[in-house]
Design a protein around this motif. Sequence first.
Motif, PDB file in Angstrom:
ATOM      1  N   THR A  48       0.832  -1.199   0.000  1.00 52.77           N
ATOM      2  CA  THR A  48       0.000   0.000   0.000  1.00 52.77           C
ATOM      3  C   THR A  48       0.866   1.248   0.000  1.00 52.77           C
ATOM      4  O   THR A  48       0.594   2.217  -0.707  1.00 52.77           O
ATOM      5  CB  THR A  48      -0.918  -0.011   1.232  1.00 52.77           C
ATOM      6  OG1 THR A  48      -1.772  -1.139   1.137  1.00 52.77           O
ATOM      7  CG2 THR A  48      -1.750   1.246   1.315  1.00 52.77           C
ATOM      8  N   ASP A 163      -5.919  -0.485  -5.007  1.00 49.75           N
ATOM      9  CA  ASP A 163      -5.444  -1.080  -3.752  1.00 49.75           C
ATOM     10  C   ASP A 163      -6.440  -2.138  -3.303  1.00 49.75           C
ATOM     11  O   ASP A 163      -7.517  -1.819  -2.812  1.00 49.75           O
ATOM     12  CB  ASP A 163      -5.289  -0.012  -2.668  1.00 49.75           C
ATOM     13  CG  ASP A 163      -4.594  -0.570  -1.432  1.00 49.75           C
ATOM     14  OD1 ASP A 163      -4.224  -1.762  -1.454  1.00 49.75           O
ATOM     15  OD2 ASP A 163      -4.418   0.181  -0.465  1.00 49.75           O
ATOM     16  N   GLU A 164      -6.078  -3.381  -3.479  1.00 50.90           N
ATOM     17  CA  GLU A 164      -6.942  -4.506  -3.125  1.00 50.90           C
ATOM     18  C   GLU A 164      -8.388  -4.220  -3.488  1.00 50.90           C
ATOM     19  O   GLU A 164      -9.257  -4.178  -2.612  1.00 50.90           O
ATOM     20  CB  GLU A 164      -6.817  -4.801  -1.628  1.00 50.90           C
ATOM     21  CG  GLU A 164      -5.379  -4.968  -1.220  1.00 50.90           C
ATOM     22  CD  GLU A 164      -5.227  -5.776   0.040  1.00 50.90           C
ATOM     23  OE1 GLU A 164      -6.158  -6.511   0.391  1.00 50.90           O
ATOM     24  OE2 GLU A 164      -4.154  -5.695   0.653  1.00 50.90           O
TER      25      GLU A 164
HETATM   26 MG   LIG Z   1      -2.408  -2.508   2.266  1.00 51.42          MG
END
Ligand SMILES: [Mg+2]
Lengths: 355, 722
Positions: A48, A163-164
């Motif tokens: 991240t 992000d995910e």
């Molecule tokens: Mg993360």
Amino acid sequence: MPRHAPASIEFRSVTKRYGTVTAVDDVSFTIEPGTLVTLLGPSGCGKTTTLRLIAGLEIASAGEILIGGRDVTTQAAADRNVSMVFQSYALFPHMSVLDNVAYGPKVQGLGRARAHALALEKLELVGLSGLGNRSPSELSGGQQQRVAVARALVLEPEVLLFDEPLSNLDAKLRRRVRDDIRDLQQRLNLTVAYVTHDQEEALAVSDRIIVMSNARIAQSGTPRELYEEPASVFVADFIGNANLLPGDLLREEGDRAVIQVGALTIDLPRRGASRGPVTVAVRPDAIRLHGTQPSSPAIQAQVAKAAYLGGHVEYTVGSALGELFAVDRTDRTPMPVGAPVWISFADRDVTVVPR
Amino acid sequence: MAPAAKAWLVAAWAGYVLAPWYLADPLSALGSGGGLWLGLTRAPWLLPVGLALVAATWPLARGLDRTRAARWLVAAGMGGLAVLWLQGFAVGLSGWGLGLASLLGAPGPAQGGMGLGAAMTATSLLMLFCAGLAGLGWCRGDAFVTSSIGLVVALVGLFVLFPVLTILGSAAGTPGGGASPALFVSRLADPSIWGLGCLAGNGTCGVAWNTLFLAILVGLGTTLLGLAFALIATRTAFRYKKALRLLSLLPIITPPFVIGLALILLFGRSGAVSALLFDVFGVPRSRWIYGLPGILIAQLLAFTPIAFLVLIGVVQGISPSLEEASQTLRARGWVTFATITFPLLRPGLANAFLLGFVESMADFGNPLVLGGNYEVLSTKIFFAIVGASQDQGRAAVLATILLAFTLGAFWVQHAWLGKRSYTTVTGKGDSGLAPPLPRRVAWLCYATAIPWALFTFAVYAIILVGSFVKAMGRDYTPTFEHYLTGFRIEQTPQGLFFSGSAWNSLFVTLKVAVLSAPFTAAIGLLTAYLLTRQTFAGRRAFEFGTMVSFAVPGTVVGISYILAFNVPPVEITGTGLILIICFVFRNMPVAVRSGIASLSQIDKSLDEASHTLGARSFTTVWRVIVPLLRPALVAALVYSFVRAMTAVSAVIFLVSAEYNMATTYIVGRVEAGEFGLAIAYSTALVAVMLVGILLIQLLVGERRLGRRTALAAAPAPALASS
Ligand SMILES: [Mg+2]
Ligand SMILES: Nc1ncnc2c1ncn2[C@@H]1O[C@H](COP(=O)(O)OP(=O)(O)OP(=O)(O)O)[C@@H](O)[C@H]1O
């Protein structure tokens, strides 16, 4: 607005520290324009943070970041031509879906009408035309995810970050949405950096994968390179759950090597290993189980666990080399626990791991 | 250079060259004119400021690159501000300051207070300095953030910290203008402050002990009453809960001394109850209400709502499943209450106690109206300033003691309670049901709360009735006389003429309240944004600085403002501006708190999404954060509006003939014995406040969230009064 060509992303020895914690440590890589690259790694390894460094939401403690060849190291997020889809989607709860998507063009100073036209276009692209007047909370999780994608796309950024993006979706939807994202990326020829900790997801969508561990890059390459030629024990273990067996390199023969693993002698690409003890990574699929002793050499073992999973049977077997994890896709009748088995290796998916 | 920085540069030059540098003051020796002109002719000490402006313009003229230009701006801004500040103190109203006279020979040049030009130049220099810092990469190069931090730091420094430090300075000050630690010690050790005569049975105790004793009684009393109310409101099926709640909140929009006034009307020598007792039972009329009993009752009535608000939050915060768990472990009602509920309440009780304690110390109106011979610090400070002695040094010492008490209480609260919060709300849905109170506890609560509520009701009834009769206790003939005296409007050929005696102060009060509320909300919420959304060096100190004024009693603020702003360089006493500034910085901490509470419920990724879509900090704040902050905005506006209407302690030092406030006017009427007008005015004030609160709700509007499940509203900040 001009359609921006996809841009490359380059990290040169980038480090990010939070007080005493080093979240990203001397990382260098290049993402080619128009490719989808995944950042993969266990929790807390700095994925991240890397993504936020690209977006400009964090400023690097050291090193340089280039987007499209321009140095953006100290540039603020608002000045970079980068959009991001957040794990939580971060849809503005006080705006309608249409206003959410039109937010970017509006704050860029485009008129209301123009902004709405752009927003409608992108909503159609993600298959949500007609839902513009709803509030984000009136959409399903998958629809919200697509609104977030539309909002990120509306400025036609040089770089798109995820992000995910799928972690809030159920397993079935996840598969579909990940295909949609890949499809969109190829259709619009976007540069995408994508964070996930799901290795299957990474293998499925990526042009290249960057595996991170402890704030550093463990290995980067195409999905196939990573699976078939892991550069380290960590990568071999993290991608595809390899069995890591101790071996003994007996002879170097050019770019191949003869290696003794238990009772087996195998011939593998050498990959820079030299005489002496080595580690051999064996994929679960590459372990052949025999109910009776075969004529060729084999390692003797005993079934410790067997799990029937429909398409295949998973075994844990105990042997002189330790516990091994094996998958049998040929015989659907599980062998009873305690039964003696003999093990040999398939030709592929067995590799020497450099130390 | 960024366009904003260029604009500030222009403003700086305009302030220096065009605008009048000094306040328009007929007595000023230097006359009017721009800073540059005065600097060249009569006030050469202003020239270095011009030098700083040249330095700030240099990078623009030479077209330097970003980093170099930023360095110039930082240096020029910092240097310019330092020069401005130094010359302001070095050249005082009547000659050299800062002890320069002994060096350079008396009396030296003189100058008046800084005016529009100086203010413009100073602000612009500050902004240029901040723009420079942003250019050097501070706060991710975000000029909005650096400027906001700079602005808040400068304002809090000037209007909170500087006055408080001035008090400490003058507590040790000699009449001649020097400072002497020995004098400070002798003032501090004065027996009239610390004497213990009352224990030995001869004479009175020192004012510090009086204050402390009263504050402890009030703290205990309000906590118990507040707890009884909170338990009834949350844990019983009492039928008149709503009425009880309303009644307990009414004191918040009542100027605190109005309660004292009502007590006089009830129990004073010619009060309604006293008269009744005398006529029926022959109980002689007495002055028992003046002194400790009166102040105590009035403060209990005034401050119980604060304890109630704190404790109801704590009671609701106890997760019912804890009590249910205890019951499934076979603990009966009373045992569960004693072993689980009450221990979980303890930090809340301590908190409520400390708030009551501090409020009692800070209260000024009730001791003034009801004190009699019982002296407390806040009134003593007042009389040291306005009384016959006019002893500023003594007032400053008393203020220092009071400040030490309140800061000490807050320190205890922070150090001890900060780590001991037992709030058990988790954000997960809690499906438990709170058990009803055990019988004994419930009866105890009723027995304390109901008589108290009836008493409050009586007090308000008196206020309402008293404003419509000739004279409470003596003559109950209905009349509008009091309202007419205060609020008469006459139709004249020139139009409407507001001839009532109260109009002037009411208009000033409304103006001050309406002007200060938005500034309070703006600076408070901006500070909350900086504290929750930005990381920067010195954030803790920044947070402390913005919260200090919460612990400073109004009386102390009042005297500190007089001491700090009665003389140049910042000379604003006697203006309406000082009233507004005083309210903004006194009420800011509550706005900060409610902003922080709301902001921490708004996910940070919303800001970040906005940034990645190309919006800068300012746009993000304006378009994403402010719309989501509406509840906090309402809380901040209502609070500062109400406080500006009801406060007495600080403003009583700051009002002037031209700018008189409603509360100080009413106190004046009470002292003159015109009780009828005083309560009529108070009633009108309460009505105006109710209308104001409704208007604020209407104007700001609801937060449009469109959620399936609504966000929990920001916790209502404890409304305190002084
Ligand atoms: Mg993360
Ligand atoms: N603001 C911060 N302050 C201090 N440490 C931080 C901060 N942000 C991240 N870290 C630390 O940096 C490291 C990397 O964090 P990061 O969020 O990049 O991990 P991640 O790879 O995304 O993990 P996950 O898969 O769990 O999301 C972690 O050890 C984390 O604790």
